[in-house]
Every structure is written in C-alpha cells, then in structure tokens.
Design an enzyme around this catalytic site. Structure first.
Site, PDB file in Angstrom:
ATOM      1  N   LYS A 285       0.811  -1.226   0.000  1.00 30.69           N
ATOM      2  CA  LYS A 285       0.000   0.000   0.000  1.00 30.69           C
ATOM      3  C   LYS A 285       0.839   1.269   0.000  1.00 30.69           C
ATOM      4  O   LYS A 285       0.381   2.323  -0.445  1.00 30.69           O
ATOM      5  CB  LYS A 285      -0.968  -0.003   1.181  1.00 30.69           C
ATOM      6  N   ASP A 321     -10.149   2.486   1.418  1.00 34.54           N
ATOM      7  CA  ASP A 321     -10.168   2.006   2.797  1.00 34.54           C
ATOM      8  C   ASP A 321     -10.678   3.095   3.732  1.00 34.54           C
ATOM      9  O   ASP A 321     -11.387   2.831   4.699  1.00 34.54           O
ATOM     10  CB  ASP A 321      -8.756   1.601   3.253  1.00 34.54           C
TER      11      ASP A 321
END
Length: 478
Positions: A285, A321
């Site tokens: 990420k 997210d």
C-alpha cells in the site's frame, strides 16, 4: 476449453467426478495413473458413459503423476488403450515410439506432446514448445512459476509463438494462478482444473471457480483485466465482489488475484496484460506510491494507497479504505458517540483507520507490537501510543479497531487484543474478514460489545473500487 482432470482411483469414481462437474467443462483428462487397478474393460465402459472428448493420460511420478511401473509396461498399456474411443493421447517429449504415433494417427487420436518442469520454467521454454509441436499435433508445457518474472514469460508465449495455433500452457504454483484463469492470453487451447475434494496441486482451481467466478472460458482480446496484488493474496474474497458485478452489468472484464514478489515487476506485467486497474493489499500500500502519476487527497494525507486505476495512460491512486472503514460507523460518528478509539496495529490499514477517525476529531491511541511504528504513526497523526504490553492500562474507549493480520486464516488462534479488558460499552471492529468471527470479536461479543465484521468494510471499500475502475455504480443484487 476447461479440461477436468479425473483423478479418481477407479472409473466409477471418475464418472461421478464428471457428473458432478458436467455443466462446467468441455474436455476430460482420464488420469489412469491414479487408478488402483487399470482395467481396460472398465475404461471402455467409462468412455461409453461420458459425452465429452477424453484425453488418455498415464503420468509418470517424475512428471508429477502416480504411475511408478516400468516405462515398457506403461507404453504397452497406452498402445492397448488406443484401441478405445479416446480423442487425445498424451506422450511425453522423451517418448520415441513411432509405432505409437502411427497407431494414434490410424485411430484419429490426436497426440499431445508434453514437457513437465515441477521446479521452475526452463530457459528454452519457447524453443521447447516449437520442438514439441514438430513431434505432435499439440504442444504442451506444464511448468512451475516461482515469481512474477516467470509469469511474464508465460504471458509472452502467444506473442512469441503465435504461429503455433494449438498449444497448451499449464502454470503450476500460486504465482501461476493468473495464467490458469487467463489461459487464453497465453494462447493455451485449454486449462486444467480438478474436481472438488481432489488432492489439489498448488495453483489448481475447480471448474466452477474458473467458469462461474472468473468466466475464464469467455476471456478474449477485448476483455479488460483488473486485479488485486499482495503477498499473501490467494485468500482474498475481492474477486467475489467485482466479477459478479461485471457480469451483472454486462461488462467484458475480469478481476484476478496476483501474488506479487516485486512491485516493479508487477507494473511490467501490467503493461504486458494491459491491466486497467487493481486493488492493493499488504505489503504494497505504500510501496506502490512512487509508480503513480496522480494521487487523491486521502492518499496524500494517509501515505497509503489501496486502489490504482489507469486514466489517460496515467496510473492514478485513491484510498477507498478510508471511506470503507467509516461506512459501518457513520451514524455513531456523526452523532459524536465515538470520541475515543483504540487502534491495534500500525501498518498500512491502520494508517487509513487512524486518519479516518482523526478526520472526525476522535482521540486515538495506537498500540503495536513494534513500539517504534506506533510512535511514528502517532506522531504523524496527532495521536497517542503505547506498547502492546500496556494494553491492560487502556480504559474508557468507545471503539476498538483491530487492524493487524492476527486472527486471519490460517492464524485463527491469534488475538492481538489480549490484555485489553472489554467492558461491553465499546464497538469492536476487526478488519479481518476470514474467518468472520475472530477470537478478538468473540471475546468482545462475550463482553456485550457491538461487533463490526471485516466483511462490512471489505464490501464498502470494494464498491468504491468498482466505481473507480469502471465509472459505473455498483449494481444492486437481483
């Protein structure tokens, strides 16, 4: 074609395997090396009982099969069985028996010339396919992919050997799974799948997963490819979010898991396959950021990206997210019923969680097994932190969020929150979605806490990813 490898220990078991998967496959491979006793009359009965073309295979142990007898006996057996109604027979590259090949030709049985590498991918992969094609009707290689570099070699087969129209490329190992799903992109005539309950070699998928989830048999040159990258990644449920939505909206696209060992290599693979977008999970990420041409405000704020898509030939990154995490808590946050939160973990997922909570002016305490990481994230987000050994000193919080992989399959016995005493007033939120009921959530539920399951966040952020990938609103279920 989707080819079902029948691995039963007798013909009746093989027939049951065929009947269980009849609607999902177009070709059968009868693995007689798996039979406890090879009975020609039983094999003849089996061929009369099925309605699909069948490949005759007697695989040696050195090629990953179970036949341990002499080579002379094996070849004699194959010769006898070619009197039956097989459509194909597999002969390995080192078998030099012109009489067998002539008998196959006389019986209109097509010869699949095969080469196996159970360790890696041979340097002469393309040349080997050319040589196999010269000695048979169809050239087949079954090789083991150990990296993304290996996977790229497989996806270059069709470009390098486009003039060989009938070839089979089987990729073993987890790195090879995309080549099994996207077998048409390798130029492969078919891909193999195993029945439910069979001893699955790494990388084998069931016919229903290949056909119903990935629609592998419908992939063509116009199919847009999306995916998810991570390490590990094969446990992911994300394909079950995206692929049914593509199908429901009539979009010619597929979403595939990619096990990644090197982020730079993945971007090279993305160019080869013309990948249009992908989800990002641990540990990439943050590693993905230098490869992006444009990033959203949330990515800049968090320093973490979970969604990448291509627009105007530029890789762009967003973080779903952030909003996916907030979705199940929206009512409590807007009513200011969540003022203090405990976040367990300090990785990429924790960064999104902490920033999302701080965006609602929550006070956050970060606890992590490595104190330095907790301290660093706390300093960047204006939060407090404590080492995991002091979990028992934390009280009076409204929300506890578990962001680590502890509790995830196959680590179901782990509870990263041990030491913290639930009072029953907290909301307990676990980002792990498999299994649904983790030890963390079971302990919180036993204390009377409201539980938020990881699947809720996964679905919420997945819906946002789908809309970033396609520009379409995620469809409602029929």
């Amino acid at each position: 074609m989707l080819c079902l490898s029948l691995t039963g220990n007798d013909c009746r078991t093989c027939l049951t395997q065929f009947q269980n998967h009849r609607e999902s496959v177009e070709l059968l491979e009868l693995r007689i090396d798996c039979h406890e006793e090879i009975m020609i009359e039983d094999i003849s009965w089996f061929l009369e009982s099925v309605t699909l073309p069948v490949i005759l295979t007697c695989r040696r142990t050195k090629d990953g099969g179970k036949y341990a007898g002499s080579e002379k006996a094996r070849l004699k057996l194959l010769e006898e069985l070619m009197d039956l109604d097989f459509r194909y027979v597999e002969l390995e590259e080192d078998v030099r028996r012109p009489d067998l090949e002539q008998k196959a030709a006389d019986r209109s049985i097509r010869v699949i010339r095969s080469s196996y590498d159970l360790v890696g991918i041979p340097d002469d992969l393309y040349l080997r396919l050319v040589k196999l094609r010269r000695r048979g009707d169809i050239a087949k290689v079954a090789v083991t992919a150990n990296s993304l570099d290996d996977l790229m070699k497989l996806f270059r087969v069709e470009e390098e050997l486009h003039d060989i129209p009938e070839k089979v490329v089987i990729a073993l190992g987890e790195y090879g799974i995309p080549a099994r799903i996207l077998y048409r992109r390798t130029g492969s005539l078919y891909t193999c799948c195993l029945p439910h309950g069979a001893d699955e070699a790494a990388g084998h998928l069931s016919p229903e997963i290949l056909r119903d989830l990935y629609h592998a048999d419908r992939v063509n040159g116009n199919t847009r490819i999306f995916g998810i990258i991570g390490n590990p990644v094969m446990h992911t449920s994300s394909p079950k979010i995206h692929n049914p939505a593509f199908d429901q909206l009539g979009i010619n696209a597929v979403y595939v898991p990619f096990l990644v060992d090197d982020i730079r290599a993945f971007f090279q693979l993305a160019d080869i396959l013309d990948i249009k977008g992908f989800s990002v999970t641990v540990p990439f990420k943050q590693q993905v950021l230098p490869y992006l041409g444009k990033i959203s405000r949330e990515v800049k704020l968090i320093g973490s990206c979970n969604t990448v898509y291509k627009k105007n030939d530029l890789w762009q990154g967003v973080n779903t997210d952030f909003y996916g995490f907030l979705s199940p808590l929206q009512e409590e946050l807007e009513a200011q019923r969540i003022r203090k939160a405990l976040v367990i973990g300090a990785g990429g997922a924790a960064r999104s969680v902490v920033w999302a909570l701080r965006n609602y002016y929550c006070k956050v305490c970060i606890v992590n097994r490595t104190p330095e990481k907790a301290e660093k994230l706390a300093g960047e987000t204006g939060s407090s932190w404590k080492p995991v050994s002091q979990l028992d000193t934390i009280t009076d919080v409204d929300l506890v969020v578990q962001t680590t992989s502890g509790g995830m399959t196959p680590y179901e016995e782990v509870d990263p929150s041990l030491g913290y005493a639930f009072t029953g007033r907290e909301i307990a939120y676990d980002l792990v979605y498999k299994p649904k009921h983790t030890r963390f959530l079971k302990r919180a539920g036993a204390a009377g806490c409201r539980q938020v399951f990881g699947m809720e966040m996964l679905l919420a952020q997945g819906v946002l990813q789908f809309e970033s990938f396609t520009g379409f609103t995620y469809p409602q279920k029929d």
